[in-house]
Motif scaffolding. Structure first.
Motif, mmCIF file in Angstrom:
data_model
loop_
_atom_site.group_PDB
_atom_site.id
_atom_site.type_symbol
_atom_site.label_atom_id
_atom_site.label_comp_id
_atom_site.label_asym_id
_atom_site.label_seq_id
_atom_site.Cartn_x
_atom_site.Cartn_y
_atom_site.Cartn_z
ATOM 1 N N HIS A 250 10.183 5.999 1.412
ATOM 2 C CA HIS A 250 11.428 6.752 1.548
ATOM 3 C C HIS A 250 12.319 6.553 0.322
ATOM 4 O O HIS A 250 12.911 7.511 -0.193
ATOM 5 C CB HIS A 250 12.153 6.293 2.815
ATOM 6 C CG HIS A 250 13.512 6.895 2.976
ATOM 7 N ND1 HIS A 250 13.710 8.201 3.354
ATOM 8 C CD2 HIS A 250 14.746 6.361 2.807
ATOM 9 C CE1 HIS A 250 15.006 8.448 3.403
ATOM 10 N NE2 HIS A 250 15.654 7.347 3.083
ATOM 11 N N VAL A 251 12.411 5.322 -0.163
ATOM 12 C CA VAL A 251 13.215 5.052 -1.367
ATOM 13 C C VAL A 251 12.641 5.794 -2.566
ATOM 14 O O VAL A 251 13.383 6.345 -3.393
ATOM 15 C CB VAL A 251 13.269 3.533 -1.644
ATOM 16 C CG1 VAL A 251 13.958 3.253 -2.973
ATOM 17 C CG2 VAL A 251 14.002 2.812 -0.509
ATOM 18 N N HIS A 252 11.321 5.836 -2.662
ATOM 19 C CA HIS A 252 10.677 6.579 -3.750
ATOM 20 C C HIS A 252 11.049 8.053 -3.682
ATOM 21 O O HIS A 252 11.355 8.688 -4.702
ATOM 22 C CB HIS A 252 9.159 6.405 -3.664
ATOM 23 C CG HIS A 252 8.393 7.200 -4.674
ATOM 24 N ND1 HIS A 252 8.247 6.806 -5.979
ATOM 25 C CD2 HIS A 252 7.739 8.401 -4.566
ATOM 26 C CE1 HIS A 252 7.532 7.706 -6.644
ATOM 27 N NE2 HIS A 252 7.207 8.670 -5.810
ATOM 28 N N GLY A 253 11.055 8.630 -2.477
ATOM 29 C CA GLY A 253 11.447 10.017 -2.317
ATOM 30 C C GLY A 253 12.898 10.253 -2.682
ATOM 31 O O GLY A 253 13.251 11.305 -3.241
ATOM 32 N N LEU A 254 13.745 9.283 -2.375
ATOM 33 C CA LEU A 254 15.156 9.393 -2.735
ATOM 34 C C LEU A 254 15.317 9.471 -4.250
ATOM 35 O O LEU A 254 16.082 10.289 -4.776
ATOM 36 C CB LEU A 254 15.919 8.183 -2.185
ATOM 37 C CG LEU A 254 17.421 8.122 -2.481
ATOM 38 C CD1 LEU A 254 18.139 9.287 -1.820
ATOM 39 C CD2 LEU A 254 17.996 6.791 -1.993
ATOM 40 N N ARG A 255 14.574 8.631 -4.974
ATOM 41 C CA ARG A 255 14.615 8.671 -6.444
ATOM 42 C C ARG A 255 14.174 10.040 -6.959
ATOM 43 O O ARG A 255 14.768 10.610 -7.871
ATOM 44 C CB ARG A 255 13.705 7.595 -7.029
ATOM 45 C CG ARG A 255 14.329 6.220 -7.170
ATOM 46 C CD ARG A 255 13.513 5.405 -8.163
ATOM 47 N NE ARG A 255 14.135 4.125 -8.437
ATOM 48 C CZ ARG A 255 13.659 2.961 -8.018
ATOM 49 N NH1 ARG A 255 12.564 2.929 -7.272
ATOM 50 N NH2 ARG A 255 14.281 1.824 -8.315
ATOM 51 N N ALA A 256 13.084 10.570 -6.395
ATOM 52 C CA ALA A 256 12.550 11.852 -6.862
ATOM 53 C C ALA A 256 13.543 12.983 -6.626
ATOM 54 O O ALA A 256 13.744 13.844 -7.493
ATOM 55 C CB ALA A 256 11.224 12.146 -6.157
ATOM 56 N N GLU A 257 14.182 12.995 -5.448
ATOM 57 C CA GLU A 257 15.161 14.042 -5.168
ATOM 58 C C GLU A 257 16.368 13.923 -6.086
ATOM 59 O O GLU A 257 16.937 14.931 -6.531
ATOM 60 C CB GLU A 257 15.602 13.971 -3.699
ATOM 61 C CG GLU A 257 14.531 14.352 -2.693
ATOM 62 C CD GLU A 257 14.165 15.829 -2.761
ATOM 63 O OE1 GLU A 257 14.845 16.597 -3.466
ATOM 64 O OE2 GLU A 257 13.176 16.212 -2.108
ATOM 65 N N ALA A 258 16.772 12.694 -6.391
ATOM 66 C CA ALA A 258 17.913 12.487 -7.293
ATOM 67 C C ALA A 258 17.588 13.004 -8.690
ATOM 68 O O ALA A 258 18.425 13.635 -9.341
ATOM 69 C CB ALA A 258 18.289 11.013 -7.331
ATOM 70 N N ARG A 259 16.366 12.755 -9.168
ATOM 71 C CA ARG A 259 15.978 13.257 -10.484
ATOM 72 C C ARG A 259 15.974 14.787 -10.514
ATOM 73 O O ARG A 259 16.423 15.410 -11.471
ATOM 74 C CB ARG A 259 14.594 12.726 -10.873
ATOM 75 C CG ARG A 259 14.590 11.283 -11.357
ATOM 76 C CD ARG A 259 13.256 10.934 -11.997
ATOM 77 N NE ARG A 259 12.161 11.020 -11.043
ATOM 78 C CZ ARG A 259 11.690 10.004 -10.338
ATOM 79 N NH1 ARG A 259 12.248 8.813 -10.474
ATOM 80 N NH2 ARG A 259 10.690 10.162 -9.505
ATOM 81 N N ARG A 260 15.457 15.379 -9.443
ATOM 82 C CA ARG A 260 15.393 16.844 -9.384
ATOM 83 C C ARG A 260 16.798 17.450 -9.377
ATOM 84 O O ARG A 260 17.077 18.427 -10.094
ATOM 85 C CB ARG A 260 14.614 17.266 -8.138
ATOM 86 C CG ARG A 260 14.515 18.769 -7.947
ATOM 87 C CD ARG A 260 13.488 19.089 -6.870
ATOM 88 N NE ARG A 260 13.496 20.513 -6.561
ATOM 89 C CZ ARG A 260 14.107 21.054 -5.511
ATOM 90 N NH1 ARG A 260 14.746 20.259 -4.656
ATOM 91 N NH2 ARG A 260 14.076 22.344 -5.293
ATOM 92 N N ALA A 261 17.684 16.871 -8.588
ATOM 93 C CA ALA A 261 19.054 17.386 -8.533
ATOM 94 C C ALA A 261 19.755 17.222 -9.880
ATOM 95 O O ALA A 261 20.490 18.112 -10.330
ATOM 96 C CB ALA A 261 19.833 16.674 -7.423
#
Length: 725
Positions: free
Chosen positions: A687-698
């Protein structure tokens, strides 16, 4: 008779010969009393007698697993420089490669059964058949003898199993390792193909005055050139280029010479249809003083710091009227003050037709965005050339997917260096489409805003004559249709809002709870302990060395082929594998599989330190600064392992160094928990990994939206809202 030097090998070479890891060789040394004792070297880097090692391996059923290229490489190092015969001369061996490549597989296989003396005689006959083909060889002063048999046997086997080009790569690497030939690099094949295709029509005769390994001339031959001329300052490169071209273009007329093209032009009277070249950059001792009155400087004497403009004029001097030259040059050539007058004359005369900017990472040096200059020798009485084409091929590079499916920043990002990924189909399409449209009718060429723009000669001849494409195509943004730009802004804003909502959902999800009054304690084990217990396999990174640079020259990287390489930067930024296979040289480098845990070998606070390999990473190779952990899924959850291995405190405790912190993978610690509990932690780390990925995309979409808005407001296509008062 003096005793021949004993052939000695390192522990790393033993691992390649036996087809095992270096850790296995270390275990053999500790556990087997009869393992050969060191016969040289130092305590930290011992050397072992090759024959004793081979006898020990054979007694235990370990047949040699070295690739033919690695076997030849070893034989050259052990015998070539000390042998008294022709096997110590790369020029003679290059001749032998050319002859061997023309023989059938059956004939090559038959050489394996010959005695040493008969093999030397066979090689001497082969060499004689092509004695005049390669510059600087075939004088008959040195002959193969029975003492050369180990090298000859390995060379024939390498040609039979791996082909002539791979064998040439090993020989070039061998000679360049012992020379000061820094700056010799192979131009990537997609780039050589683009450069060759920028010459309109079919050029029958092509010259490369700095031919290196001959890759640009080979590309020209693929596009129909029948006369190939090359020159290189390094004799080994000239010889290698000649042999390589004779193998790849057997029907072409190949003429290659050794020497400095600027100081000692081997083809002073040659006028070719085209000149293709990737000349050396930043050379101050190129002959400025002694060549001050050279007739080649028709556009002005190049300054001492402008060797690149000397190569440009050398290329133009070797063209027939109307012929084209395409050169790969550093970006400083387009704007450096010392070259202003020569650039102005190239523009004024119509000799400069186009400047095409490439993305960072397109070719060495990988941290610089190089440029392709297209020139045409003016024809007497020819049409006036009123404009020059500028293309920025990095302007619209699409996003790529990471191993876990998340989008990352475009690869055009400046300064990403060797980890930049080049979309070669996109780069080639943008360059060729703009160039072909421009050459069809320069006066009506419309270009593409922000990507390609034709600039009038009068507009270029200002005080600086800056020919940088990024600057000139950005100016064309003012020509964008306001409605089109507004629609682009709206679409990007919609994507940003979706990304922001996804980020909010991910950030709002709770996958944890407070531990209570006291933090939970752990009973831990080191990665080394877990490896010894079989819970995971620890695979070490490939160390950097002079051989890495040599493989960049040879284009040969062991058995890795064209696999992508996952770098430490990819882990930090969340991108997919973007490294080049020339970063590796070890034939035994592991291939990444889904579920492997990848950890950066150099600690930093920027970005993630670890991740689990996904589908997008599978099949790639771990780079020289990446540790690979392969957990047993029945005992270790991959995301649990990645979360704890990449934790800040864990990394700090396992790192050594002062300025650069190097992670010792074996010292990383992992809690000892039941598998079910590991999986709960693993889901939280995922879940933390997904949070990082979404933050980079945004973040990426926010930057893109801001860029478009600023461009529209400053270019006049968008107007600020009047607001509510």
């Amino acid at each position: 008779m003096p005793q021949q030097p004993t052939a000695q090998v390192t522990a790393a070479e033993i691992s390649r010969i036996a087809g095992v890891t270096r850790a296995t060789v270390s275990n053999w040394r500790r556990r087997h009393d009869d393992f050969p004792e060191p016969s040289g070297g130092t305590e930290s880097s011992p050397l072992y007698d090759l024959e004793a090692v081979r006898a020990w391996l054979a007694a235990r059923g370990h047949a040699s697993a070295a690739s033919p290229a690695e076997e030849l490489r070893t034989m050259l190092r052990l015998h070539g420089r000390t042998g008294s015969g022709a096997a110590g001369d790369s020029a003679e061996l290059l001749l032998l490669v050319l002859a061997a490549a023309r023989r059938s597989p059956a004939e090559l296989a038959a050489t394996a059964g010959l005695s040493d003396a008969d093999l030397a005689s066979e090689a001497e006959r082969d060499r004689t058949t092509v004695a005049e083909a390669v510059p600087g060889t075939g004088d008959g002063a040195v002959h193969f003898t029975a003492k050369d048999a180990p090298v000859l046997r390995a060379l024939y086997a390498c040609v039979r199993e791996s082909g002539g080009q791979a064998t040439l790569g090993v020989l070039a690497e061998w000679e360049l390792e012992d020379s000061a030939a820094s700056g010799a690099y192979r131009t990537p094949e997609p780039l050589t193909d683009l450069i060759a295709r920028l010459v309109p029509g079919t050029a029958s005769s092509v010259l490369d005055p700095a031919c290196g390994s001959g890759s640009l001339l080979a590309a020209a031959s693929r596009h129909g050139a029948g006369e190939l001329y090359g020159q290189d300052v390094l004799p080994v490169q000239a010889r290698r280029s000649a042999v390589s071209l004779m193998l790849t273009a057997p029907d072409a007329t190949v003429t290659v010479r050794a020497g400095d093209s600027l100081r000692a032009d081997a083809f002073p009277d040659l006028l070719a249809d085209a000149v293709l070249s990737n000349p050396p950059y930043g050379i101050r001792d190129w002959g400025h003083d002694e060549l001050a009155y050279d007739p080649r400087w028709a556009y002005g004497v190049p300054a001492r710091a402008e060797s690149e403009l000397a190569w440009v004029q050398h290329a133009l001097a070797h063209l027939v009227p109307g012929g084209y030259a395409v050169l790969l040059l550093p970006p400083a050539t387009a704007g450096r003050a010392s070259g202003r007058r020569v650039r102005a004359e190239l523009v004024r005369s119509g000799a400069l037709r186009a400047v095409i900017a490439l993305p960072v990472g397109a070719s060495v040096p990988l941290h610089v965005g190089l440029q392709v200059w297209v020139l045409q020798r003016p024809e007497p009485g020819g049409a006036e050339r009123k404009s020059v084409l500028f293309v920025d091929t990095a302007a619209e590079t699409p996003t790529t997917a990471t191993g876990s499916g998340a989008a990352t920043a475009p690869s055009r990002t400046r300064g990403t260096g060797r980890s930049a990924s080049v979309d070669w189909p996109g780069v080639t399409a943008r360059a060729l489409e703009a160039w072909e449209a421009f050459t069809a009718d320069p006066d009506v060429f419309e270009g593409e805003a922000g990507v390609a723009h034709a600039v009038g000669v009068v507009d270029l001849l200002d005080d600086v004559v800056d020919l940088t494409p990024a600057r000139l195509v950005r100016a064309s943004r003012a020509e964008v249709d306001p409605a089109k730009l507004s629609a682009e802004v709206d679409a990007t804003r919609q994507d940003l809002m979706k990304a922001a909502k996804a980020l909010a959902r991910t950030a709002g999800r709770e996958g944890w709870s407070a531990a209570g009054a006291d933090a939970r304690g752990w009973r831990t084990a080191t990665a080394s302990d877990l490896s010894r217990g079989g819970a995971l396999t620890l695979l070490r990174p490939v160390p950097d060395s002079a051989r890495t640079r040599a493989h960049a020259v040879s284009g040969e990287s062991g058995l890795q082929g064209a696999r992508a390489v996952l770098t430490g930067s990819d882990i930090a930024t969340g991108s997919g594998p973007t490294g080049e296979p020339t970063e590796l040289y070890d034939d035994t480098s592991p291939v990444i599989a889904v579920g492997d845990v990848l950890v950066r070998a150099v600690a930093s606070v920027d970005g993630a330190m670890a991740r689990v390999a996904g589908e997008g990473d599978a099949g790639a190779l771990p780079g020289p600064h990446v540790h690979l952990f392969r957990p047993d899924p029945a005992r270790l959850d991959a995301w649990f392992l990645a979360g704890f291995l990449g934790a800040e405190e864990n990394i700090a405790g396992a790192s050594t160094g002062s300025t650069t912190l190097t992670v010792n993978p074996g010292r990383l610690r992992v809690p000892l928990l039941p598998l079910e509990e590991q999986r709960r932690y693993g889901e939280a780390f995922r879940h933390v990994h997904g949070l990082r990925a979404e933050a980079r995309r945004a973040t990426r979409l926010a930057e893109e939206t801001a860029r478009l808005l600023v461009a529209g407001l400053t270019g006049g296509q968008l107007l600020p809202s009047l607001g509510d008062g």
